[in-house]
Design a protein around this motif. Structure first.
Motif, PDB file in Angstrom:
ATOM      1  N   GLU A 169       1.112  -0.922  -0.154  1.00 44.81           N
ATOM      2  CA  GLU A 169      -0.274   0.296   0.235  1.00 44.81           C
ATOM      3  C   GLU A 169       0.593   1.235   0.071  1.00 44.81           C
ATOM      4  O   GLU A 169       2.048   1.056   0.415  1.00 44.81           O
ATOM      5  N   VAL A 170       0.423   2.176  -0.840  1.00 42.39           N
ATOM      6  CA  VAL A 170       1.002   3.462  -1.381  1.00 42.39           C
ATOM      7  C   VAL A 170       0.647   5.033  -0.818  1.00 42.39           C
ATOM      8  O   VAL A 170       1.241   5.349   0.098  1.00 42.39           O
ATOM      9  N   LEU A 171      -1.093   4.352  -0.923  1.00 47.45           N
ATOM     10  CA  LEU A 171      -1.482   5.754  -0.096  1.00 47.45           C
ATOM     11  C   LEU A 171      -3.260   5.080   0.196  1.00 47.45           C
ATOM     12  O   LEU A 171      -3.246   3.689  -1.021  1.00 47.45           O
ATOM     13  N   ARG A 172      -4.029   5.700   1.039  1.00 42.31           N
ATOM     14  CA  ARG A 172      -5.495   4.864   1.722  1.00 42.31           C
ATOM     15  C   ARG A 172      -5.753   6.505   1.762  1.00 42.31           C
ATOM     16  O   ARG A 172      -5.600   7.829   2.457  1.00 42.31           O
ATOM     17  N   GLN A 173      -7.711   6.879   0.946  1.00 44.18           N
ATOM     18  CA  GLN A 173      -7.999   7.695   1.288  1.00 44.18           C
ATOM     19  C   GLN A 173      -9.582   6.847   1.143  1.00 44.18           C
ATOM     20  O   GLN A 173     -10.138   6.003   1.283  1.00 44.18           O
ATOM     21  N   GLN A 174     -10.314   7.074   2.957  1.00 41.63           N
ATOM     22  CA  GLN A 174     -11.167   6.557   2.791  1.00 41.63           C
ATOM     23  C   GLN A 174     -12.315   6.938   3.938  1.00 41.63           C
ATOM     24  O   GLN A 174     -11.959   8.370   4.911  1.00 41.63           O
TER      25      GLN A 174
END
Length: 420
Positions: free
Chosen positions: A405-410
């Motif tokens: 995983e590099v980036l996460r938006q949730q």
């Protein structure tokens, strides 16, 4: 009046074109405007022609274009008897339109030449479809949509002049229904006031149909595809994908925004503005119910999955460790507008901004060079962006397992994960 749109998959072979009359005969006596895309992989083939021309490889461009010519003439020969010679003459006029340009040398931006070459695909496919329908006993009027859709000169992503286009539809298109119940025209393309061909963005044929639907106050728009309806994921990537029998405009706009390829991102607005329902049906089996998209609430949707490959992460870091803040973000959006790229995900911190984009090399390079005046810039390619609407923990875990995983938006409704 109804608006039908047939995509490239529905006209990519002789057998599939031969299915069109049976579909249209299910609507006797109704006024129908039919928008048709380029056949099969024609757009991709014409893109290679434009690229070879722009790189100075004239003979290669002409060789590649000859393949496009041959395939369309072969299709026409298999489909037509009585109308073949007239159709051949029409096709050769369009061949000449492209070849005249290919014998020249490029002196303008690539996007201009892209539009002049790629637009030929829709003109060829609709000419063949119109001639075949006529030979099958279905009278129709063929029109060049470039005479109707007036756009600006923003090549490859042109903006329609609604006032001029609406007037042309009223004065030049609607009267044709006095002669036949069917009109055949092209999607995806238009023209400037100087009669230079433009395109409306990839997959813009859906949008073309929606513009017509809006301007004629159609009772509905139907997109005929090679799938049973709108799915919760791309069935080519996810064999367990299921059909969504009903959606509302808002959900489809969200799906399009995040990159789902079923509906063009700009398609919904012209329909929503006038409450026109959109139907997605299977041309392989017209009896299937498909999907209806409207303005009503829809509950109980399964996870909707969009997977985008070939993503680029542009990492921007302030040169002096000052806060990025509103000024830095404003500068970034200004740069994105200048190079005409849409971010798929943006995440900001105190001194850095990370932007995920589709990999369009020339525009990414322009963005990186322009941003280098303001930030330290790093670019990473070859990433994958996963978006899940109405997600649950099990689905998220299954789709991100064994990936870095590099980036996460949730949020409570949508999660996006950029992965290596």
């Amino acid at each position: 009046m109804k608006i039908f749109k047939f995509g490239g998959a529905s006209v990519n072979s002789v057998d599939r074109i031969r299915q069109l009359p049976a579909i249209l005969r299910q609507y006797p006596g109704e006024k129908i405007l039919v928008v048709v895309s380029a056949m099969g992989k024609t757009t991709n083939a014409l893109e290679k022609v434009a690229e070879a021309f722009y790189e100075g490889h004239k003979e290669e461009a002409l060789r590649l274009f000859q393949q496009v010519k041959d395939s369309h003439l072969t299709t026409a020969k298999y489909l037509l008897v009585q109308n073949y010679l007239a159709l051949e003459a029409q096709l050769r006029d369009f061949f000449t339109e492209a070849e005249w340009l290919l014998h020249d040398k490029p002196v303008r931006d690539f996007d201009y030449y892209y539009d002049q070459v790629v637009c030929i695909g829709e003109l060829l496919s609709t000419s063949i479809v119109s001639a075949y329908l006529a030979e099958s006993g279905i009278g129709n009027q063929w029109i060049d949509v470039r005479d109707i859709f007036r756009t600006d000169a923003n090549f490859r992503d042109a903006v329609i002049d609604w006032e001029v286009t609406g007037r042309k539809v009223k004065e030049e298109v609607l009267p044709l229904f006095g002669e036949d119940d069917l009109i055949v025209t092209q999607g995806f393309i238009g023209a400037t006031s100087d009669n230079e061909s433009t395109t409306l963005g990839r997959e813009g044929s859906d949008y073309t149909a929606a513009v017509f639907a809006n301007l004629v106050d159609a009772e509905g728009q139907t997109i005929w595809k090679d799938v049973v309806g709108v799915m919760n994921a791309d069935p080519k990537q996810f064999p367990d994908a299921v059909i969504l029998p009903e959606l509302n405009y808002d959900e489809v706009i969200e799906m399009a925004y995040y990159g789902a390829q079923v509906i063009h991102p700009k398609t919904i607005k012209p329909l929503q503005n006038k409450g026109i329902p959109l139907y997605v049906k299977c041309f392989l089996d017209a009896s299937l119910p498909g999907t209806v998209i409207h303005n009503k609430s829809v509950h109980g949707l399964p996870p909707i999955i969009v997977l985008k490959h070939d993503q680029v992460l542009v990492q921007l870091h302030s040169t002096d460790f000052s806060f990025v803040g509103e000024t830095g973000m404003a500068r970034l959006y200004d740069l994105l507008g200048q190079v005409r790229v849409k971010p798929n995900l943006i995440q900001s911190g105190a001194v850095s901004i990370q932007v995920c984009l589709d990999d369009r090399p020339a525009r990414i390079e322009r963005l990186a060079l322009a941003a280098a005046d303001l930030f330290e810039v790093q670019v990473e390619r070859g990433l994958t962006l996963l978006t899940i609407r109405h997600y649950n923990a099990d689905v998220l875990q299954r789709l991100t397992a064994h990936r870095q995983e590099v980036l996460r938006q949730q949020t409570w409704e949508t999660v996006q994960v950029l992965m290596r």
